[in-house]
Design a protein around this motif. Structure first.
Motif, PDB file in Angstrom:
ATOM      1  N   ASP A 223       0.796  -1.223   0.000  1.00 31.06           N
ATOM      2  CA  ASP A 223       0.000   0.000   0.000  1.00 31.06           C
ATOM      3  C   ASP A 223       0.833   1.279   0.000  1.00 31.06           C
ATOM      4  OD1 ASP A 223      -2.451   1.317   0.020  1.00 31.06           O
ATOM      5  OD2 ASP A 223      -2.176   1.757   2.157  1.00 31.06           O
ATOM      6  N   PRO A 224       1.897   1.380   0.785  1.00 34.98           N
ATOM      7  CA  PRO A 224       2.641   2.646   0.870  1.00 34.98           C
ATOM      8  C   PRO A 224       3.076   3.182  -0.490  1.00 34.98           C
ATOM      9  CG  PRO A 224       3.437   1.106   2.512  1.00 34.98           C
ATOM     10  CD  PRO A 224       2.460   0.362   1.666  1.00 34.98           C
ATOM     11  N   ALA A 225       3.216   2.315  -1.499  1.00 33.27           N
ATOM     12  CA  ALA A 225       3.656   2.756  -2.823  1.00 33.27           C
ATOM     13  C   ALA A 225       2.556   3.539  -3.536  1.00 33.27           C
ATOM     14  CB  ALA A 225       4.079   1.553  -3.651  1.00 33.27           C
ATOM     15  N   ASP A 226       1.337   3.323  -3.092  1.00 36.83           N
ATOM     16  CA  ASP A 226       0.159   3.830  -3.792  1.00 36.83           C
ATOM     17  C   ASP A 226       0.049   5.352  -3.803  1.00 36.83           C
ATOM     18  OD1 ASP A 226      -1.352   2.081  -5.124  1.00 36.83           O
ATOM     19  OD2 ASP A 226      -3.046   2.083  -3.703  1.00 36.83           O
ATOM     20  N   ASP A 227       0.317   5.966  -2.646  1.00 31.47           N
ATOM     21  CA  ASP A 227       0.024   7.401  -2.501  1.00 31.47           C
ATOM     22  C   ASP A 227       1.292   8.265  -2.601  1.00 31.47           C
ATOM     23  OD1 ASP A 227       1.205   6.529  -0.263  1.00 31.47           O
ATOM     24  OD2 ASP A 227      -0.312   7.249   1.153  1.00 31.47           O
ATOM     25  N   LYS A 228       2.315   7.744  -3.225  1.00 35.14           N
ATOM     26  CA  LYS A 228       3.550   8.537  -3.339  1.00 35.14           C
ATOM     27  C   LYS A 228       3.882   8.773  -4.813  1.00 35.14           C
ATOM     28  CE  LYS A 228       5.413   7.254   1.143  1.00 35.14           C
ATOM     29  NZ  LYS A 228       4.144   6.601   1.592  1.00 35.14           N
ATOM     30  N   LEU A 229       2.943   9.415  -5.479  1.00 37.78           N
ATOM     31  CA  LEU A 229       3.101   9.673  -6.912  1.00 37.78           C
ATOM     32  C   LEU A 229       4.316  10.547  -7.189  1.00 37.78           C
ATOM     33  CD1 LEU A 229      -0.617  10.193  -7.987  1.00 37.78           C
ATOM     34  CD2 LEU A 229       0.877   8.244  -8.451  1.00 37.78           C
ATOM     35  N   TYR A 230       4.730  11.338  -6.162  1.00 37.68           N
ATOM     36  CA  TYR A 230       5.876  12.250  -6.346  1.00 37.68           C
ATOM     37  C   TYR A 230       7.186  11.484  -6.556  1.00 37.68           C
ATOM     38  CZ  TYR A 230       5.924  11.251  -1.336  1.00 37.68           C
ATOM     39  OH  TYR A 230       5.916  10.619  -0.138  1.00 37.68           O
ATOM     40  N   ARG A 231       7.130  10.135  -6.431  1.00 37.88           N
ATOM     41  CA  ARG A 231       8.326   9.348  -6.712  1.00 37.88           C
ATOM     42  C   ARG A 231       8.517   9.113  -8.215  1.00 37.88           C
ATOM     43  NH1 ARG A 231       7.590   4.958  -1.864  1.00 37.88           N
ATOM     44  NH2 ARG A 231       8.878   6.014  -0.331  1.00 37.88           N
ATOM     45  N   HIS A 232       7.482   9.476  -8.998  1.00 39.15           N
ATOM     46  CA  HIS A 232       7.566   9.243 -10.440  1.00 39.15           C
ATOM     47  C   HIS A 232       7.917  10.537 -11.169  1.00 39.15           C
ATOM     48  CE1 HIS A 232       5.828   5.227 -10.106  1.00 39.15           C
ATOM     49  NE2 HIS A 232       5.103   5.733  -9.127  1.00 39.15           N
ATOM     50  N   PRO A 233       8.743  10.444 -12.201  1.00 36.01           N
ATOM     51  CA  PRO A 233       9.144  11.665 -12.924  1.00 36.01           C
ATOM     52  C   PRO A 233       7.950  12.394 -13.538  1.00 36.01           C
ATOM     53  CG  PRO A 233       9.910   9.664 -14.050  1.00 36.01           C
ATOM     54  CD  PRO A 233       9.399   9.256 -12.714  1.00 36.01           C
ATOM     55  N   THR A 234       6.899  11.645 -13.893  1.00 33.02           N
ATOM     56  CA  THR A 234       5.746  12.265 -14.551  1.00 33.02           C
ATOM     57  C   THR A 234       4.944  13.168 -13.612  1.00 33.02           C
ATOM     58  OG1 THR A 234       4.643  10.185 -14.081  1.00 33.02           O
ATOM     59  CG2 THR A 234       5.380  10.523 -16.346  1.00 33.02           C
ATOM     60  N   PHE A 235       5.248  13.119 -12.321  1.00 28.42           N
ATOM     61  CA  PHE A 235       4.537  13.943 -11.329  1.00 28.42           C
ATOM     62  C   PHE A 235       4.900  15.418 -11.510  1.00 28.42           C
ATOM     63  CE2 PHE A 235       4.435  15.877  -7.061  1.00 28.42           C
ATOM     64  CZ  PHE A 235       3.121  15.607  -6.701  1.00 28.42           C
ATOM     65  N   TYR A 236       6.055  15.703 -12.070  1.00 25.88           N
ATOM     66  CA  TYR A 236       6.588  17.067 -12.117  1.00 25.88           C
ATOM     67  C   TYR A 236       6.326  17.737 -13.455  1.00 25.88           C
ATOM     68  CZ  TYR A 236       8.503  15.259  -7.889  1.00 25.88           C
ATOM     69  OH  TYR A 236       8.596  14.698  -6.661  1.00 25.88           O
TER      70      TYR A 236
END
Lengths: 315, 93
Positions: B71-84
């Protein structure tokens, strides 16, 4: 109520083509069905080595002998993949260890494919087994590549890759015989006569006489019914026989232009049931061979274990 | 009589790639496990390197609550380059 919900959830999950993995929750009868099916599939690979091994030392050329040896080596590997897949189900109070399931087979409590209870009486039979028996097995196993249990599906992918070599080497044997002398061609025809019906029986009973199929299809283990697979096999195999110039031993076989399928006689089901009940031509011989192999080679296994124990102590 | 150990087999198909799980073999010693793995899984030039590990040493996440564990991976979209958000005018990024 909770249990019913879980079962329904499971069925919906597999219906969406999801794969079940070893530690996932699964209904008890799903686990049971798989242990039964995968272990018997594994036993079939192991017993299936015998009818062919009968001709290793008598293969007519070095090329044929090498191919036959390689093929039988593959069958041993297939047995191994399948025992490995089966063992992943040994949880929740279920036993699925290979030594246990193998013992069940030796005691006649677990089955293996009915086809391996037929003897190999001539070199042409080795060709017929490759072409028809492995051909029928491929058809069944290609279907199983899409089954819902991950470890079983993965074993099938690996096996199917190797199996097409078996079918082609078998067909090549028959092609050579059919282009050979009159005597060789007759030998090929007699092999087809002997193995045609047993090969068709490999797909199991008719759909209306196959109670396990329903459950198996609901759980997405089986993806296609016995009769449907059998029909597909006949449709692709008849032209292959015609190419060889051999005739299918069925006076009722004919092509139906409207359906686009070959129609064929009812199978000799009495014989099928006799073979499954242990009364086929070679049932006793096959089991005796395996029982003796285990008995006579026991000391080798003991030696290997003793050596491993000694190694562990010194390191 | 006790039974032979089961070993997990990992095959590297060619140098530079990671080892991938291929299946299992049964063997009394590491050396025979390696031999068996070679015979069973690399008969048709499927690999250039083999690892065998006794299955009993494998620790897996299976059996834990999958949702909670991953689950912890789910809500950390800022770990993906596409977030920026980067303006289209900025090139080579």
């Amino acid at each position: 109520m909770k249990i019913i919900d879980k079962n329904t959830e499971f069925e919906a999950y597999v219906a969406q083509e999801n794969k079940i993995e070893p530690k996932d929750w699964m209904p008890e009868d799903y686990r049971k069905l798989l242990i039964r099916q995968i272990s018997q599939h594994a036993h079939s690979e192991v017993v299936g080595m015998l009818p062919e091994a009968n001709w290793i030392s008598r293969a007519p050329s070095l090329r044929r002998k090498m191919a036959l040896l390689a093929k039988i080596q593959d069958e041993a590997g297939h047995g191994l993949y399948l025992y490995g897949a089966c063992e992943t189900l040994g949880q929740e109070g279920f036993t699925a260890h290979r030594d246990y399931t193998y013992e069940q087979m030796l005691q006649g409590k677990a089955k293996y494919s009915s086809i391996f209870n037929y003897p190999t009486l001539s070199w042409a039979d080795i060709g017929a087994i490759g072409w028809l028996v492995d051909g029928a097995a491929i058809m069944n196993q290609v279907m199983l590549m899409g089954n819902s249990y991950g470890p079983y599906a993965r074993a099938m992918v690996r096996i199917c890759k190797e199996e097409s070599f078996h079918q082609r080497q078998g067909y090549e044997i028959l092609m050579t015989l059919c282009r050979g002398t009159q005597e060789q061609k007759e030998m090929a025809q007699r092999a087809l006569d002997r193995f045609w019906w047993p090969a068709l029986m490999m797909f199991g009973p008719n759909d209306d006489a196959s109670p396990n199929s329903q459950k198996s299809m609901k759980y997405r283990v089986k993806r296609e019914s016995n009769d449907s697979l059998r029909q597909r096999f006949v449709d692709v195999t008849v032209p292959q026989a015609q190419y060889l110039g051999l005739s299918i031993p069925d006076p009722n076989l004919h092509f139906n232009e409207t359906t686009g399928h070959y129609e064929f006689s009812e199978l000799p089901w009495d014989e099928f049931h006799e073979v499954l009940a242990g009364n086929g031509p070679a049932n006793k011989k096959r089991l005796d061979t395996k029982i003796n192999a285990q008995k006579e080679n026991r000391w080798v296994k003991e030696a290997a274990l003793a050596f491993a124990a000694k190694e562990e102590k010194t390191t | 009589m006790s039974t032979l150990d089961v070993w997990e087999v990992f095959i590297q198909t060619k140098p530079g790639l990671s080892h991938k799980h291929a299946g299992t073999v049964q063997a009394a010693t590491a050396e025979t496990a390696l031999q068996n793995a070679r015979d069973v899984y690399t008969r048709r030039m499927e690999g250039t390197s083999i690892w065998v590990v006794p299955s009993k040493y494998l620790v897996t996440s299976e059996g834990m609550n999958k949702e909670a564990f991953f689950d912890p991976a789910d809500d950390k979209l800022y770990r993906h380059p596409t977030f920026y958000q980067i303006p289209n005018d900025v090139k080579n990024m």
